[in-house]
Design a protein around this motif. Structure first.
Motif, PDB file in Angstrom:
ATOM      1  N   ARG A  95       0.867  -1.189   0.000  1.00 33.27           N
ATOM      2  CA  ARG A  95       0.000   0.000   0.000  1.00 33.27           C
ATOM      3  C   ARG A  95       0.894   1.226   0.000  1.00 33.27           C
ATOM      4  N   ASP A 101      -0.348   3.834   2.266  1.00 28.73           N
ATOM      5  CA  ASP A 101      -0.026   4.037   3.683  1.00 28.73           C
ATOM      6  C   ASP A 101       1.414   4.513   3.892  1.00 28.73           C
ATOM      7  N   HIS A 112       0.803   0.513  10.627  1.00 30.15           N
ATOM      8  CA  HIS A 112       0.854   0.579   9.163  1.00 30.15           C
ATOM      9  C   HIS A 112       2.237   0.290   8.605  1.00 30.15           C
TER      10      HIS A 112
HETATM   11 MG    MG Z   1      -6.044   1.834   5.879  1.00 28.06          MG
END
Ligand code: MG
Ligand code: ATP
Ligand code: MG
Ligand code: MG
Length: 469
Positions: free
Chosen positions: A68, A75, A85
């Motif tokens: 991500r 993130d 994260h």
């Molecule tokens: Mg998220």
């Protein structure tokens, strides 16, 4: 329980529930040109949900490598700032393709968490989509979760794919309401329960998302029912490991502690809680797996995301005082941690090291000078770094604008992004004028025809360098 044992226990559980165990797919989606990276376990099954692909089984489970750091799920800016994260992480998932639906999906999740992993039920909270009375009833009446710990959550307006209870992989494609399971890490940690104003804290951490895949979203936003309702679940391995290892942050789990230890040695850093070590440990995973999956640093698309992540890691090393190369040396310990779960990583170790070392040397030539320029600019700029200075850092010193913004953020400054975009546009405009000039025949035709491809390529490269991914 070690991270490796948790991976195995998850798959074992779903094997006993007649799920076929499938391998992780690549970080580069093979079935979807609109998607930058595999950002969840469901990506490889997208066409199965849509009904255009049939599998020989109706239940599956896997451990999917995810990224991500670009596109709809990004993130990157949370890494180093939250406990939960990563850019790269592993998603444990189980699926039903038109087979079981809400009831069994919820029961399996609950049994695994409280029965197999023995999590205390009173530390678990759940959310349901605000109109999903069926899921609410299953949690409350059948599983016995008390009403105080079930939260109804609606759509997150403006960002329909972010922290809300209607999940979608991207702007279009399969989607549906979901129910999520949170773990309460205790009152010492700041943050409120899901749905409360301070839910973004790290006290109540979302561990598992169960999506009830029911719709296909068209580009105009309309929803049509999928051929058969499906279940798609995703649980972050690192978040579950943190809970099971009785630590709060993902970065304190066994796998990360080893990487952080090595990063500390390579950068001669004493404080193992130093944020930069976490960022480096995160980024070595993202970068190594991207290279394993065929991405190389470049100035466009996926390769540019990789370049940006590498350069962020190198800048953190620089901040810790490193003045030579170090990042590629993290590949070996990563292979020790993850090579048996991902043999492709072990097989490509020296290739990954070489690719990282090359990029490290390239950026090493301008990093130090660029940092000096940044300091000078910051000293004379007040609260905002002017766009043209951010552009100069990008154009001359190879600082991706998000890297400049990251450095600025650490010092309580921001970057004039609009100004940066304007400077980029002006550069492109100059490139265009250059090619018009040749096209108008002010240059010998033969020479112009030789130069044209070069000029055009230059423009392409520039435009994609500035692409927002
Ligand atoms: Mg998220
Ligand atoms: P959050 O709200 O905490 O950002 P999310 O709702 O974006 O998580 P999902 O898209 O529902 O996450 O993904 C399914 C699961 O994957 C999450 O419940 C979480 O356990 C894990 N996960 C999601 N994003 C990350 C990340 N960046 N790093 C580590 N694990 C993650
Ligand atoms: Mg969420
Ligand atoms: Mg979620």
């Amino acid at each position: 329980m070690k991270t490796a044992d948790i991976r195995a226990a998850f798959l074992d559980y779903f094997r006993t529930k007649d799920h076929t165990i499938v391998p992780s797919s690549s970080l580069v989606p093979t079935n979807d040109p609109t998607l930058l990276f595999t950002n969840s376990g469901m990506v490889q099954f997208k066409n199965v949900f849509l009904g255009s692909e049939k599998l020989s089984y109706v239940r599956a489970a896997d451990v999917q490598r995810c990224l991500r750091a670009g596109g709809k799920h990004n993130d990157l800016d949370s890494v180093g700032y939250t406990a939960r994260h990563h850019t790269f992480f592993e998603m444990l998932g189980n699926w039903s393709f038109g087979d079981y639906f809400k009831r069994d999906a919820i029961r399996y999740a609950w049994e695994l968490l409280t029965g197999v992993f023995k999590l205390p039920a009173d530390k678990l909270w759940v959310t349901v989509y605000h109109t999903d009375d069926e899921a609410y009833g299953i949690w409350n009446k059948e599983i016995g979760v008390s009403a105080e710990r079930i939260v109804r959550i609606g759509d997150n307006k403006g960002a329909p794919y972010a922290s809300d209870n209607f999940w979608q992989m991207a702007d279009t494609g399969p989607c549906g309401p979901c129910t999520e399971i949170f773990y309460d890490h205790g009152p010492e940690i700041a943050g409120g329960p899901p749905g409360s104003p301070d839910e973004d804290g790290d006290r109540y951490i979302e561990i598992w998302n169960l999506v009830f895949m029911q719709f296909d979203r068209a580009p105009d936003g309309t929803l049509s029912p999928l051929p058969a309702p499906c279940v798609d679940t995703g649980m972050g391995l690192e978040r579950l490991a943190a809970v099971l290892q009785h630590v709060h942050s993902n970065y304190e789990i066994d796998l990360f502690q080893h990487l952080i230890q090595i990063a500390a040695e390579l950068t001669s850093t004493k404080d193992l809680a130093n944020k930069s070590l976490r960022v480096i440990a995160d980024h070595i995973r993202a970068c190594s797996f991207l290279i394993v999956d065929g991405v190389l640093p470049s100035n466009e698309g996926r390769g540019y995301v990789l370049r940006r992540i590498i350069r962020r890691a190198l800048r953190h090393g620089w901040m810790l005082g490193v003045r030579g190369d170090f990042f590629w040396k993290m590949v070996q310990p990563l292979v020790e941690e993850m090579g048996s779960a991902y043999p492709e990583l072990a097989a490509k170790q020296s290739f990954v090291e070489e690719a990282l070392r090359t990029e490290e040397q390239r950026f090493g030539e301008t990093l130090e000078h660029g940092m000096r320029v940044f300091d000078e600019v910051a000293a004379k700029s007040g609260k905002t770094i002017p766009g043209e200075d951010a552009f100069r850092l990008y154009d001359t010193y190879g600082f991706p604008v998000d890297l400049t913004a990251d450095i600025a953020r650490e010092r309580g400054l921001s970057v004039d992004m609009e100004g940066f975009d304007r400077a980029m546009e002006e550069q492109k405009e100059r490139g265009r004028r250059g090619s018009n000039f040749q096209a108008k025949g002010l240059m010998p035709a033969e020479l112009a025809s030789q130069l044209k491809p070069t000029v055009f390529l230059g423009y392409e490269t520039l435009s994609s360098q500035g692409c927002k991914v």
